[in-house]
Every structure is written in structure tokens, then in C-alpha cells.
Design a protein around this motif. Sequence first.
Motif, PDB file in Angstrom:
ATOM      1  N   VAL A 173       0.836  -1.206   0.000  1.00  0.00           N
ATOM      2  CA  VAL A 173       0.000   0.000   0.000  1.00  0.00           C
ATOM      3  C   VAL A 173       0.871   1.257   0.000  1.00  0.00           C
ATOM      4  O   VAL A 173       0.572   2.243  -0.704  1.00  0.00           O
ATOM      5  CB  VAL A 173      -0.945  -0.028   1.212  1.00  0.00           C
ATOM      6  CG1 VAL A 173      -1.680   1.296   1.354  1.00  0.00           C
ATOM      7  CG2 VAL A 173      -1.947  -1.160   1.079  1.00  0.00           C
ATOM      8  N   THR A 174       1.966   1.242   0.767  1.00  0.00           N
ATOM      9  CA  THR A 174       2.868   2.405   0.796  1.00  0.00           C
ATOM     10  C   THR A 174       3.522   2.633  -0.562  1.00  0.00           C
ATOM     11  O   THR A 174       3.625   3.778  -1.034  1.00  0.00           O
ATOM     12  CB  THR A 174       3.935   2.200   1.869  1.00  0.00           C
ATOM     13  OG1 THR A 174       3.307   1.941   3.123  1.00  0.00           O
ATOM     14  CG2 THR A 174       4.819   3.426   2.002  1.00  0.00           C
ATOM     15  N   GLN A 175       3.967   1.555  -1.220  1.00  0.00           N
ATOM     16  CA  GLN A 175       4.557   1.705  -2.540  1.00  0.00           C
ATOM     17  C   GLN A 175       3.552   2.221  -3.567  1.00  0.00           C
ATOM     18  O   GLN A 175       3.867   3.090  -4.390  1.00  0.00           O
ATOM     19  CB  GLN A 175       5.123   0.363  -3.006  1.00  0.00           C
ATOM     20  CG  GLN A 175       6.346  -0.096  -2.245  1.00  0.00           C
ATOM     21  CD  GLN A 175       6.834  -1.455  -2.709  1.00  0.00           C
ATOM     22  OE1 GLN A 175       7.704  -1.562  -3.552  1.00  0.00           O
ATOM     23  NE2 GLN A 175       6.249  -2.505  -2.155  1.00  0.00           N
ATOM     24  N   ALA A 176       2.327   1.700  -3.523  1.00  0.00           N
ATOM     25  CA  ALA A 176       1.308   2.165  -4.466  1.00  0.00           C
ATOM     26  C   ALA A 176       0.968   3.637  -4.237  1.00  0.00           C
ATOM     27  O   ALA A 176       0.822   4.406  -5.197  1.00  0.00           O
ATOM     28  CB  ALA A 176       0.051   1.303  -4.336  1.00  0.00           C
ATOM     29  N   GLY A 177       0.883   4.042  -2.976  1.00  0.00           N
ATOM     30  CA  GLY A 177       0.619   5.456  -2.692  1.00  0.00           C
ATOM     31  C   GLY A 177       1.760   6.351  -3.115  1.00  0.00           C
ATOM     32  O   GLY A 177       1.540   7.451  -3.663  1.00  0.00           O
ATOM     33  N   LEU A 178       2.985   5.910  -2.876  1.00  0.00           N
ATOM     34  CA  LEU A 178       4.144   6.697  -3.300  1.00  0.00           C
ATOM     35  C   LEU A 178       4.225   6.783  -4.822  1.00  0.00           C
ATOM     36  O   LEU A 178       4.586   7.829  -5.381  1.00  0.00           O
ATOM     37  CB  LEU A 178       5.421   6.076  -2.733  1.00  0.00           C
ATOM     38  CG  LEU A 178       6.707   6.907  -2.824  1.00  0.00           C
ATOM     39  CD1 LEU A 178       6.551   8.214  -2.070  1.00  0.00           C
ATOM     40  CD2 LEU A 178       7.887   6.118  -2.269  1.00  0.00           C
ATOM     41  N   GLY A 179       3.879   5.697  -5.510  1.00  0.00           N
ATOM     42  CA  GLY A 179       3.858   5.739  -6.967  1.00  0.00           C
ATOM     43  C   GLY A 179       2.771   6.657  -7.504  1.00  0.00           C
ATOM     44  O   GLY A 179       2.962   7.339  -8.527  1.00  0.00           O
ATOM     45  N   PHE A 180       1.622   6.691  -6.827  1.00  0.00           N
ATOM     46  CA  PHE A 180       0.556   7.603  -7.236  1.00  0.00           C
ATOM     47  C   PHE A 180       1.013   9.054  -7.105  1.00  0.00           C
ATOM     48  O   PHE A 180       0.720   9.897  -7.965  1.00  0.00           O
ATOM     49  CB  PHE A 180      -0.688   7.350  -6.381  1.00  0.00           C
ATOM     50  CG  PHE A 180      -1.862   8.197  -6.749  1.00  0.00           C
ATOM     51  CD1 PHE A 180      -2.659   7.865  -7.835  1.00  0.00           C
ATOM     52  CD2 PHE A 180      -2.176   9.328  -6.006  1.00  0.00           C
ATOM     53  CE1 PHE A 180      -3.752   8.653  -8.180  1.00  0.00           C
ATOM     54  CE2 PHE A 180      -3.266  10.121  -6.355  1.00  0.00           C
ATOM     55  CZ  PHE A 180      -4.052   9.781  -7.441  1.00  0.00           C
ATOM     56  N   TYR A 181       1.741   9.336  -6.030  1.00  0.00           N
ATOM     57  CA  TYR A 181       2.270  10.703  -5.859  1.00  0.00           C
ATOM     58  C   TYR A 181       3.336  11.009  -6.909  1.00  0.00           C
ATOM     59  O   TYR A 181       3.395  12.124  -7.431  1.00  0.00           O
ATOM     60  CB  TYR A 181       2.837  10.855  -4.452  1.00  0.00           C
ATOM     61  CG  TYR A 181       3.651  12.116  -4.265  1.00  0.00           C
ATOM     62  CD1 TYR A 181       3.028  13.347  -4.108  1.00  0.00           C
ATOM     63  CD2 TYR A 181       5.052  12.064  -4.242  1.00  0.00           C
ATOM     64  CE1 TYR A 181       3.766  14.502  -3.934  1.00  0.00           C
ATOM     65  CE2 TYR A 181       5.796  13.213  -4.070  1.00  0.00           C
ATOM     66  CZ  TYR A 181       5.143  14.430  -3.926  1.00  0.00           C
ATOM     67  OH  TYR A 181       5.887  15.571  -3.770  1.00  0.00           O
ATOM     68  N   ALA A 182       4.180  10.027  -7.218  1.00  0.00           N
ATOM     69  CA  ALA A 182       5.259  10.265  -8.179  1.00  0.00           C
ATOM     70  C   ALA A 182       4.730  10.503  -9.589  1.00  0.00           C
ATOM     71  O   ALA A 182       5.354  11.215 -10.378  1.00  0.00           O
ATOM     72  CB  ALA A 182       6.218   9.078  -8.184  1.00  0.00           C
ATOM     73  N   ALA A 183       3.588   9.916  -9.924  1.00  0.00           N
ATOM     74  CA  ALA A 183       3.024  10.111 -11.262  1.00  0.00           C
ATOM     75  C   ALA A 183       2.340  11.456 -11.418  1.00  0.00           C
ATOM     76  O   ALA A 183       2.002  11.842 -12.547  1.00  0.00           O
ATOM     77  CB  ALA A 183       2.041   8.994 -11.586  1.00  0.00           C
ATOM     78  N   GLY A 184       2.138  12.192 -10.341  1.00  0.00           N
ATOM     79  CA  GLY A 184       1.456  13.482 -10.395  1.00  0.00           C
ATOM     80  C   GLY A 184       2.395  14.622 -10.702  1.00  0.00           C
ATOM     81  O   GLY A 184       3.624  14.458 -10.821  1.00  0.00           O
ATOM     82  N   PRO A 185       1.860  15.807 -10.805  1.00  0.00           N
ATOM     83  CA  PRO A 185       2.693  16.972 -11.153  1.00  0.00           C
ATOM     84  C   PRO A 185       3.558  17.492 -10.015  1.00  0.00           C
ATOM     85  O   PRO A 185       4.481  18.273 -10.255  1.00  0.00           O
ATOM     86  CB  PRO A 185       1.643  18.021 -11.572  1.00  0.00           C
ATOM     87  CG  PRO A 185       0.414  17.638 -10.822  1.00  0.00           C
ATOM     88  CD  PRO A 185       0.431  16.155 -10.723  1.00  0.00           C
ATOM     89  N   LEU A 186       3.285  17.086  -8.769  1.00  0.00           N
ATOM     90  CA  LEU A 186       4.057  17.591  -7.641  1.00  0.00           C
ATOM     91  C   LEU A 186       5.451  16.986  -7.534  1.00  0.00           C
ATOM     92  O   LEU A 186       6.293  17.507  -6.797  1.00  0.00           O
ATOM     93  CB  LEU A 186       3.290  17.342  -6.334  1.00  0.00           C
ATOM     94  CG  LEU A 186       1.912  18.009  -6.219  1.00  0.00           C
ATOM     95  CD1 LEU A 186       1.248  17.611  -4.909  1.00  0.00           C
ATOM     96  CD2 LEU A 186       2.029  19.515  -6.332  1.00  0.00           C
ATOM     97  N   ALA A 187       5.708  15.893  -8.231  1.00  0.00           N
ATOM     98  CA  ALA A 187       6.993  15.199  -8.119  1.00  0.00           C
ATOM     99  C   ALA A 187       7.938  15.513  -9.268  1.00  0.00           C
ATOM    100  O   ALA A 187       8.973  14.857  -9.403  1.00  0.00           O
ATOM    101  CB  ALA A 187       6.777  13.697  -8.046  1.00  0.00           C
ATOM    102  N   ARG A 188       7.618  16.481 -10.102  1.00  0.00           N
ATOM    103  CA  ARG A 188       8.446  16.782 -11.272  1.00  0.00           C
ATOM    104  C   ARG A 188       9.493  17.828 -10.938  1.00  0.00           C
ATOM    105  O   ARG A 188       9.556  18.911 -11.504  1.00  0.00           O
ATOM    106  CB  ARG A 188       7.559  17.257 -12.425  1.00  0.00           C
ATOM    107  CG  ARG A 188       6.564  16.205 -12.884  1.00  0.00           C
ATOM    108  CD  ARG A 188       5.590  16.736 -13.904  1.00  0.00           C
ATOM    109  NE  ARG A 188       4.593  15.718 -14.252  1.00  0.00           N
ATOM    110  CZ  ARG A 188       3.559  15.928 -15.066  1.00  0.00           C
ATOM    111  NH1 ARG A 188       3.391  17.129 -15.623  1.00  0.00           N
ATOM    112  NH2 ARG A 188       2.703  14.965 -15.319  1.00  0.00           N
ATOM    113  N   ALA A 189      10.327  17.459  -9.962  1.00  0.00           N
ATOM    114  CA  ALA A 189      11.439  18.326  -9.549  1.00  0.00           C
ATOM    115  C   ALA A 189      12.560  17.445  -9.028  1.00  0.00           C
ATOM    116  O   ALA A 189      12.404  16.229  -8.879  1.00  0.00           O
ATOM    117  CB  ALA A 189      10.971  19.341  -8.505  1.00  0.00           C
ATOM    118  N   ALA A 190      13.697  18.055  -8.755  1.00  0.00           N
ATOM    119  CA  ALA A 190      14.874  17.279  -8.348  1.00  0.00           C
ATOM    120  C   ALA A 190      14.713  16.707  -6.941  1.00  0.00           C
ATOM    121  O   ALA A 190      14.976  15.522  -6.713  1.00  0.00           O
ATOM    122  CB  ALA A 190      16.118  18.161  -8.430  1.00  0.00           C
TER     123      ALA A 190
END
Length: 280
Positions: free
Chosen positions: A133-150
Amino acid sequence: MLWSGSAPLTVMRDSMWGFLMFAGVAWLAIAWSVLRLEPVGVAEVAGPVVLFGALCEGVRALAGTRTWWLNAGMAGLFTVTGVVLLLDPGSSYATPASLVGWFLMVRGALDIAVSTMNRGTDRTWGLMMALGVTQAGLGFYAAGPLARAADPMILLLGGLGLLRAVADLVTALRLREVSGVRHDVLQLSPEREAGVVGYSAGREDFDATPQAGRARHRAGGAPKDFHDEVLRTTADLDLMLAQAGVSATAAHHTPENDIPDAVDEEDDYLRSPTRRSSPS
């Protein structure tokens, strides 16, 4: 959790815990190294990290577990993802973040599915479910626009390495425990094991009861002829009467002189005072 196969596969499965232990330590090293990177080089290491995950899945598929086809599919999928990351080292973080998020979501969903399937045989299924569940949630966040930075990319790769390290180390220790058990011993689920314990306790209580309090129909005590059968039936009947509180002397018919005389209703009516005092 493991199915029996040929001798090479059996040896491979017995030594799988060592590889998973090595993979867990390697994931810890990857997580620590990624967190020490500069923001400029974080996009370049995303491809090798995903390819290492594909390698781990490929080795798991070769072990011949029940979910080998899932591991083989994940290995092919992650290999393509890692190759795309290596061939597209652009200056933008959108592609690496989305592909790393894809890796986390797929791997988390697989951990959730496998832990649910093994909930009756593996006591660590709850931990694996939480990691999935933690990995799936982290992947959901990574696919969003908030993770497009260094900085989010660095944290994502570090979290990926840490979560995979915990999952592989727990699985390695569990396989090490299972490999120490003899394969010719039947492994029961907790529900069936509790049923067997209850049945054994009931048998012990039954055997501990007095012999006179239960039926004597054992194979060794069977009557040999009709005379023995009559004697045994009579003894059982006497025992049942004794348990009911009825003695042999009390079980007789009532004497005839103890029976009250029948009352003649017509004679009683004629001799009644009311009848005598009434006018003719």
C-alpha cells in the motif's frame, strides 16, 4: 508458499533466501547513495535503479514459485521501463518521475495481491500488505505533477530503495525459516492446526474416562458365540438400570391385593344422602 519441483528448482528455492538477503542489503545501499546525490545527477540513476528491480524480479521468476509468471512479467515490464529511462536522459524530471511512479504502483499492487493470497499460510502477510500500500501510494504521488522536480525525485528513489529493502529482507528471513523445516512434514494452516489440537484433546479425555461408563464394543472384546452375546447384553442392561437408580428387587409387578376396588357409580349414586332424602 512454494511448490515442489525438480531437484535444481528445489536447490534454487532453498538458496533464494540468500539472494533476497543480498538484494535487501543492495537496496539499502542504493537508498543511502541516492539520498547523497546532487540534484543534477538524480535523473541519470533512475534507469539503473529500475533495471536492478527488473533483475530481482527475473531471479525470483527462475526460482519456480507459484507466482513465477507474475515475477517474469514484472521483470520484462521493468526492463522496458529502465531502458526507456536510459535512452531518454532529458533535462526534465517529468519522464523519470512518471516512470518511477509506474514502477512503484505496479510493484505495490503485486505485493498487495500476493500478500492477500498468502494470508492463510504466511504470518508476515500484514507487513507485506502495508509495504504494498505504501509503494502504491508513493507511486501515485510520483506520477502526479508535484513530483516533477529534483528534490522529490531524490526522495522517491530513496523511498523506493528503502521499501524494497524491507520487503526483500523480510522475505529472505521468512524463506530461511521455511527452508529449515523438513519438506516431508505436512504444514497445516492455523485453523486446521487448532482443529487437530482440539481433536487430540478430546480423544485423550475420552480415553481417560472409566471403562464402565462407555460402551464396550471394541474389536478385541467382541463376543464369540450367542451365549457370550446374551451375557454381555444382560450385563449392559443391569448397568443401565443401576445408572438409572432402579434396583432389581424394585422392578416387579404390583400385587393384585394392592389394587383398589373399582367403584360402581350407580350403587354410589343410590346410596348417596341426597338420593335418599329426595321424594319419590
